[in-house]
Design an enzyme around this catalytic site. Sequence first.
Site, PDB file in Angstrom:
ATOM      1  N   HIS A   1      18.827  30.278 -18.446  1.00 32.71           N
ATOM      2  CA  HIS A   1      18.658  30.124 -17.110  1.00 32.71           C
ATOM      3  C   HIS A   1      16.796  29.682 -16.762  1.00 32.71           C
ATOM      4  CE1 HIS A   1      22.625  28.920 -17.376  1.00 32.71           C
ATOM      5  NE2 HIS A   1      22.738  30.159 -17.626  1.00 32.71           N
TER       6      HIS A   1
ATOM      7  N   SER B   1     -10.703  22.724 -18.963  1.00 28.35           N
ATOM      8  CA  SER B   1      -9.988  21.121 -18.161  1.00 28.35           C
ATOM      9  C   SER B   1     -11.432  20.294 -17.754  1.00 28.35           C
ATOM     10  CB  SER B   1      -9.151  21.210 -17.392  1.00 28.35           C
ATOM     11  OG  SER B   1      -9.238  20.539 -16.117  1.00 28.35           O
TER      12      SER B   1
END
Lengths: 474, 474, 474, 474
Positions: free
Chosen positions: A167, A293
């Site tokens: 989880h 980027s």
Amino acid sequence: MSADDARLALAAEALSPIDGRYRLSDPELFEQVSAFLSEEAFVRYLLRVEVALTRALSRRGLCDQSVADEIADAAQRVTPQAVWKEEQVTQHNIRALVNVLQREVSERARPIVHLTASSYDAMDTARALQFQDSAREVVVPALKELAAVWIEIARREAGTIQAGRTHGQHAVPITFGFALAGHVSRLGEPIEALERRAGRLVGKMSGAVGAYNAGSLFFDDPVAFEAEALAELGLKAADHSTQIVPAEYLLDYLHTAVSALGVLASAADDIRHLQRTEIAEVGEAFDERQVGSSTMPHKRNPWNFEHVKSLWKTFMPRMATVYMDQLSEHQRDLTNSASGRFYGEIVFGLAAAARRMTRVCKRLVVDRERMRKNFELTRETVIAEPLYILLAAAGHPDAHEAVRTLTLRAERERSTVRALLAEDAQLRPYLERLSPQQRRVLEDPSLYVGRAKERALAVCELWSVRLGLAGAGR
Amino acid sequence: MSADDARLALAAEALSPIDGRYRLSDPELFEQVSAFLSEEAFVRYLLRVEVALTRALSRRGLCDQSVADEIADAAQRVTPQAVWKEEQVTQHNIRALVNVLQREVSERARPIVHLTASSYDAMDTARALQFQDSAREVVVPALKELAAVWIEIARREAGTIQAGRTHGQHAVPITFGFALAGHVSRLGEPIEALERRAGRLVGKMSGAVGAYNAGSLFFDDPVAFEAEALAELGLKAADHSTQIVPAEYLLDYLHTAVSALGVLASAADDIRHLQRTEIAEVGEAFDERQVGSSTMPHKRNPWNFEHVKSLWKTFMPRMATVYMDQLSEHQRDLTNSASGRFYGEIVFGLAAAARRMTRVCKRLVVDRERMRKNFELTRETVIAEPLYILLAAAGHPDAHEAVRTLTLRAERERSTVRALLAEDAQLRPYLERLSPQQRRVLEDPSLYVGRAKERALAVCELWSVRLGLAGAGR
Amino acid sequence: MSADDARLALAAEALSPIDGRYRLSDPELFEQVSAFLSEEAFVRYLLRVEVALTRALSRRGLCDQSVADEIADAAQRVTPQAVWKEEQVTQHNIRALVNVLQREVSERARPIVHLTASSYDAMDTARALQFQDSAREVVVPALKELAAVWIEIARREAGTIQAGRTHGQHAVPITFGFALAGHVSRLGEPIEALERRAGRLVGKMSGAVGAYNAGSLFFDDPVAFEAEALAELGLKAADHSTQIVPAEYLLDYLHTAVSALGVLASAADDIRHLQRTEIAEVGEAFDERQVGSSTMPHKRNPWNFEHVKSLWKTFMPRMATVYMDQLSEHQRDLTNSASGRFYGEIVFGLAAAARRMTRVCKRLVVDRERMRKNFELTRETVIAEPLYILLAAAGHPDAHEAVRTLTLRAERERSTVRALLAEDAQLRPYLERLSPQQRRVLEDPSLYVGRAKERALAVCELWSVRLGLAGAGR
Amino acid sequence: MSADDARLALAAEALSPIDGRYRLSDPELFEQVSAFLSEEAFVRYLLRVEVALTRALSRRGLCDQSVADEIADAAQRVTPQAVWKEEQVTQHNIRALVNVLQREVSERARPIVHLTASSYDAMDTARALQFQDSAREVVVPALKELAAVWIEIARREAGTIQAGRTHGQHAVPITFGFALAGHVSRLGEPIEALERRAGRLVGKMSGAVGAYNAGSLFFDDPVAFEAEALAELGLKAADHSTQIVPAEYLLDYLHTAVSALGVLASAADDIRHLQRTEIAEVGEAFDERQVGSSTMPHKRNPWNFEHVKSLWKTFMPRMATVYMDQLSEHQRDLTNSASGRFYGEIVFGLAAAARRMTRVCKRLVVDRERMRKNFELTRETVIAEPLYILLAAAGHPDAHEAVRTLTLRAERERSTVRALLAEDAQLRPYLERLSPQQRRVLEDPSLYVGRAKERALAVCELWSVRLGLAGAGR
């Protein structure tokens, strides 16, 4: 204009990213797959089938051996381009191919070309060969190379402690090698299945509706003749076909391909999440000139792993097309005329994902220190599991609840379970029943790693043997 | 090697049938779509966005008008090929584009290129333009042409009686024009929706995470600046974006495209079933030189309609990819890097289906005589419906059961419902209550065609007006 | 056995988790949806349609007003159970319903029941009502409640700084409220679209093949009669139907539902990743008695958000079924007999996801301190973006490259970009050209948050107005 | 209220048609599947796993044999209802089950319950058993019964001539038995694969993250212990698991189930098209009281075959869910919490389709006369294929073109190929070279049926042996 520029110019006009961007960015892969699955390759496979057919016919005496040889020679001269030009006239690809091939042979050889065969005898048989060969030559080797890279890292990091995560939350610890070994195991199965199912792809030579109508005009045993003709190509026939071979052989193969792609996507998800800024357990070594980027020069994005997942998102849904193509009315309808032509892209997608994964995993940087540090974040809470189990084994009647309460208290009092435990008179009798080794785990949660290391090594050994990857990283 | 041969050679190597077979078989369509949706087109759209951005910057005084002009001029000189070569180095497509564009301008203009923008400001805005323009220039016109052809046939055949068919069984009659009008109506809706949704596609100029971080360095009102820059391109912004525009705008557009493709597929299914040997109500006029089947020279296969259905089978499942691309972590992940690049193929698929459908419907041969003959097969049983309804209206307490029994008897006694009816004393009183017009329907079941003709004409009128197809076949 | 126990026992045998687990865990939701979309509800809607039909017939004089009243009364007495028992005999659900209804009325009323209508006139009209009412009463309110909760948090956290994240890597900062506002905006659009498309669902009263064959026996204007009968139910007709209404109305509605579910899934992904142990920016307040894990008592798993994503994985692929159901041969085939019956589950899935999301977001704990701490992790590298842009705007000819180099150096020398910048003589002249405000951003990267706060508030305002959620959290 | 009425009332409220309509219409099937795949069944399987675990623990000396026996006894008394009530408190199903089971045993047995196991050790192991048992007890038997029915008909109709159909057009002839044998063959493969893959489903007992962390506290060889515990249940372990077993085992099983459903859908399509009014070669024997249509009492709709296809449309797309569930982050995320619970419905869908198909095929009426009549429609054109092939074999240099021309002439002159052939001087020399048997085929096209009959019988023999269906229809 140079050949390279021409290639660039044409790729620029392409509508499919496969024939545009990806062709340019990984020309080697493109050529590998194209050699088996392009239109040109298809025509070459069709010619191979026609040649095999005439060889089988000559063995049955329907023509001389020399006629079969002549046709085989002629097939070498036929170009896909010529076939397509003819197709403009006939509007039928196999008739076009037969016409072109016939023009290349003597008058006595001409009627033998395609004799007894139906279009789909040639087409479905050629298709089986396309997928079989591309599996053997491209897909399986690419996946095995990836498995070898993963095995190498898994063996190297077999003992590297890492927080187990369920989880997205820390659970009890594992090792990084153990995690990777899981991907190896999940990938090994479909690699073997791909080989097996590619090997089972069937051809046919049973005529226009599958009942050997034409073959029966010449042979008492057209089923045996079909087997002979296909044996020339290393294929078998299904026990029943219509105008086409049963869809399920290729369906099973493509299912396995998509299932393997799912394993890659799952691994890619794992790795890219481990690259999250706050986790940072692994990284991809970057080329100094590379731009992460356009506006944030500091970024190192896991775009290769994202790309692998994206390939899965692209190709997984296409299984619905393959399932739909199972339905074909009566002895066949042609509603798979377009849809079936796109199947080869799934093969490309899987090979592309495997190669990219291999490339980037080869330069994967593992930050062992960070893995340990992250594990340390929860080392004091992780102890809850072994504690509750050991208390239970020592006879505590409600161990889970006792530890749950302890955990909540530790949280509330900003203490640790271990500290509270040391002072807990009620639990002491149970703790005293533990073996020294069991007690050590409670003292040092990093020992609570089970058989992670041993399993990592065992799984790697198992699959390096099964996949014939001797020596990968040992 | 001629340019044509080079094209043929490269198409032969293509992996996507779109860039291979379909490019060759319908070069006009390929060029139309490629002009908007190829990699080359994408680069051109990116340049348009960069130019629009600098224009907006100059208006805000961040540079002279002459700088914006200079950049606009330079953008004309940038080739996709140059951008790609640069991308080999930067591994980043927008940085490559910016670098190449910067090299083409003066030193003072250089820093202005791409200023304040993030990669996806350019990319998502360019993409919106690609889909918007291709909708307006290719998709919608192709669908309207098809609607016009269907309207023409529907008007012509508005009164042509045909057996209605439900479950593949004859039901009460319709007219062929009425059936086609249904396709017109179902197609009209998505045509309008495609125009509407293409018009709503949004761009962005809100920076790397959508919060106008960069823009705020220069403007007090970066949201207004975004609106100005996008207005240069005829676009609007979403009210919120992250690194990317919300996925739902394009999702809705592609849903509509796939939904329109479903309408075409449904129509294709209908028509090819009407071509079944036993039904044979419509046919495709064949070229004399065309080959229907390589082994069965007599066959006339509805392969064009099968192909349309097959395109639907190819592209419909891809919606699952588009739905998956809705999920993007935080301010975006890049797991749509590959998947999103394939969206343009859906546009191609829809346009290809529309054009093929148009082409083949233009030469659709309608066999009115056969339609009537087929209708006659069940004219005696069809009467059951009006009979039961009229009996009920005339007060029969259990009309449905009475007629069902009559029908079974007629079947058993190899008689007709009408014959049995004439002798049935119990039903007579009810029949006597019917109006002359009602009785006529029982005497001639071909009159039981409702408002088929009128509705066919009304629906055609409605949609020829709504779609601006004045005069189609009136 | 009590009613409750009986319910439990039967739910235990259920095969669908909806009728088993989920019915028990959220009985309120189950009842809400079941009231519109169960078999029982369907029968009640069918009866409403039959009553509306007879009212319209009486207005046209085919029966007395008293007959219509009688039928309306009788409809109240008909139970779904009685209809099903009859269906065992007739094997036809509408015939069963008509038979049962007829038994409840006088002999003179009997023939009027269902007069002029075909089965699917009743069924498709009833279905439109089912989806329309459940949209208005359950789905849209549930989504609006969620939007209100999100708006409340977004407003409260409009100024809470958070690292922006792209590719799972820190990008330039946003605020948490800004991120949530994005979900609000993406959800607002489909909420409006659901209302709009539910309102557009159409019914029909055009008979067995859509040509008003039966209606024409009684009316000169059966199209007008259809409009009157549907107006009793607040519905309109399509401009063309066959035995069934065009599939696209419901398709569009369900597409919007699935698209809304995708927005929820995307938000759920975001939130559960923010709950990762290493990130821990948000959390779900846990009940003290609740067990997070059976063996790891310390765990607090984001299982509610995982569940929302899982609902999306369950229902998104079902769109392929709805797309397939667009294809129906001729005036209809019945290959949607089973598939269409499952559509209601999509409605349930969306409502369940919305409610769970609402419930858990209401107790969402936001750890502002942790958000800031995480942001601080990269505050020194984040500066790269504004720095490069400001240098460019100040005239630096190659700002991006300059900053990229600086970033790499900072990494290598374990320094910061800001520290290196302070000493960099070459860049100084450009920095001096910056405004004081611009310089402040370089000094304090947490100021580089753009218009995050203002946009968060504006987007919340926009949607609270558009959705009529006045006062949510202001 | 009787139990029956209670059942009816609850089914009426169901949202899933499976728990509503289909439960009522085929209670036998519902109970069969529910016995393995309901929530109640799941709880019982979980208890079986817990019992097996304690047996294995007792063999290893962690508790007395009597403790294991006590737990086994207690497990019999635990009801699913009790577990659910407990789950309301714990919000965790396995913790609830363990609590309830513990309450039923003595204090000394209590800590042994679930000792060393993690929730998913129990859950995934139970799930494997559920699918394995339902495969063996329901799915495979249902499919074998269908295969037996098809084999029976195929043998009976092995010699029944029928027009072969490709593209919905008559092709060369087959026999109806041959067509059915194709379905047998396509179904036989997945039946065998379902047995094989159900048998390969794996369990686990490797703890919370798969590394045997808990087991290692007690055993030197926890892997061996896992094998012992699973052997109690007749299962094996995967060579690597995380918190969960690898997804691919169940994925492969469900793929095979969906693939089998595709075969049924394809057969259903074939048969319902053969029922078209104009074709009418087969029919379903109807009950006299059954209503075919509410307004058209004469209709006999192939709704059972349509329903089978509809089940395929319902369940095929769900494979996308199963593929998505392959992706689970790290040692697992719980985004399959809802999606995985729906898998059992696929099993139901396949079993339902098989049973319905069996039921309706048992009363399938084959109209041999009509099959021959339909074949006769094209007997004169069918000859084109053997003619062209025989001419080619006889040395004609361009046989295909010659026959194509002849065919067009026959059409134009409303003559037959055979008639024109008789007068064609150019072709005569080739015809004279044919064998008597070959010439007979040209004289009587119904002889051109190849090995249809022999293959039908051979395929039936093959599969009745492989599937152990001795004596089906021989």
